[in-house]
Design a protein around this motif. Sequence first.
Motif, PDB file in Angstrom:
ATOM      1  N   LYS A  24      -5.953   3.006   3.422  1.00  0.00           N
ATOM      2  CA  LYS A  24      -5.784   3.949   4.521  1.00  0.00           C
ATOM      3  C   LYS A  24      -6.099   3.298   5.858  1.00  0.00           C
TER       4      LYS A  24
ATOM      5  N   GLU B 234      -3.781   6.063  -5.080  1.00  0.00           N
ATOM      6  CA  GLU B 234      -3.845   5.592  -3.705  1.00  0.00           C
ATOM      7  C   GLU B 234      -5.240   5.026  -3.451  1.00  0.00           C
TER       8      GLU B 234
ATOM      9  N   CYS C 173       0.827  -1.213   0.000  1.00  0.00           N
ATOM     10  CA  CYS C 173       0.000   0.000   0.000  1.00  0.00           C
ATOM     11  C   CYS C 173       0.855   1.254   0.000  1.00  0.00           C
TER      12      CYS C 173
END
Length: 431
Positions: free
Chosen positions: A97, A92, A82
Motif C-alpha cells: 500500500k 493483498e 503489487c
Amino acid sequence: MSSTYLAAAAFAILAANPLSAADIQARFLYSEDTLLRTGPYTFEGGKTLNLTVGIGSAAFRHPSDPPNVIWTLGDRGANIACSEMKEIAGVELAACKGVRNGRVYPTPSYSPSIYRVMLTDDRTFRVTDVITLKDRDGRPMSGLLNPLKTAATDTGMDGTGKPLPYDLNGIDAEAIVRLADGTFWIGDENGPSLAHFRADGRMIVRHVPKGTEGEFAGAKYDVKGTLPAILTKRAINRGIETLAISPDERFLYFVMQNPLANPDVAAYQKAKNSRLFKLERSSMRIVGEYVYTLDDPKTFRRDPSEKQNDPRISEMMAIGLDRLIVLERTEQTTKLHEVNLAGATNIAGSKWDEVATQPTLEQSEASAAGIKPVSKSLKFDSADFPEMAGKTEGMALLGDGSLALINDDDFGITGGRTQIVIVRGTGIARR
C-alpha cells in the motif's frame, strides 16, 4: 496435460496463409523435466502457487551447435506486481500500500541462468546443462533490482512484504547470443545494459548507459558507460529484451522493448517509435540507430486493444548482415517480422539522442520528422495457432531450417507451462 491433447495439438496447419504460398506447420513440445520444477509457495492468508523454472525469456542457436540444441534464458525469477497480488496470490500485502511500482518476489534467492535445451523427436524437450550467471569471483548473481538513480525502477519485497535490498550484482536477463568462442552476451531489461559472460557464466564486463557507471560502483565486475545516455529514459520493465549477432559476429543488434518514456510516461504510452541499435563489437561503438515502428495494437488478433504500449518487442535474431527477424507481441499474440536496415534513416548521434530535443522522437511522427523507419514484412502470426501459449519471448533457427519459439511461463505464477513450438514454412532462413 493429456496425451490425447498433445496428439491433437502436435501439428496445426494454417489453412489460408496470407503470408506465404506454402502452408505453415507447427509442432508443440512439452517437458516433464524435474529441473523445471521449483515447488509450492504459499502466501499467508492467500493461495499456494506451484512455481516452476521459467527458461523461456530468450533463445539462441549458434550454427556450430547440434541441430536440435538451443540455449535459453531465465530472467529475474518469479515476481508479481503489487497491483496483481489479489488476483494472482489471493492476498493483498500491507507493504504494497502506497508503494509506487511495488513488486513481490516469492523466491528472491533464484539466480538468473542459461539453459542448454535438447529438442527430441518424441515431442518433448529436456535441459542438459544449467549455467548460473555469476560475478567475476564466481558468486551467483541475483535477479534483484540494481540501485539505480537515473532510470526509474521497481521497489522489491519478498512474499511476506519484507523489503528486499537493491543488489549491484542483480540482473534481469532477457536476451542471449552465444559466440563461436563459447562466450555469451546477455541483454538486461532493468539497467538497461549489455553484459558479456564467459562460457562458465562469469561476467566479463557490463555496458551501461553513459553517465550511469557510478551507480554500479563496488560491483564485482567491470562496468563501462558505452551505451547511449538516453536509454535511461526507458519505461519500467521496458528495457533491452532483444539481442542478435551478425553472421560474422562483428555486430550486435538490440532494440528497446518499447519506445522510451521520453520525456515522460505519457509519451511512452502513446509512442510507436522504438529504437533499434547496431553496435560494433570490437569498439563497442553504436554505428547505427534506426526507428522500428510498432504495429497498431488492434491488429493483434487474439487480444486486440486500443493501448499503443500493449505491443512490445521481445526477441530478435539476425539472418544476414542488417537483416533481422523481430518478434513483436502482446500477451497472447505473437508476430514475426522480417526487417531490413537498408534504406532506413540512421539517426545515431543525431539530435534525437539528446534529452533536450523537443518534441522527442517518441512524440514525433517518423515521416513528418524526415525519418524513414526500417522496413517490415510479416512472416508469422500466432493468431492462426490457438494452441500456442502466450508471452512468446524466445526464438532460434534450428539446423533443419525450422524455427523454435519458446514462451516465458513467468515461473508458473499463473499456472503457465513452458512450451516450445517448432514452426516450418515461414520462409525465414539465413541469407
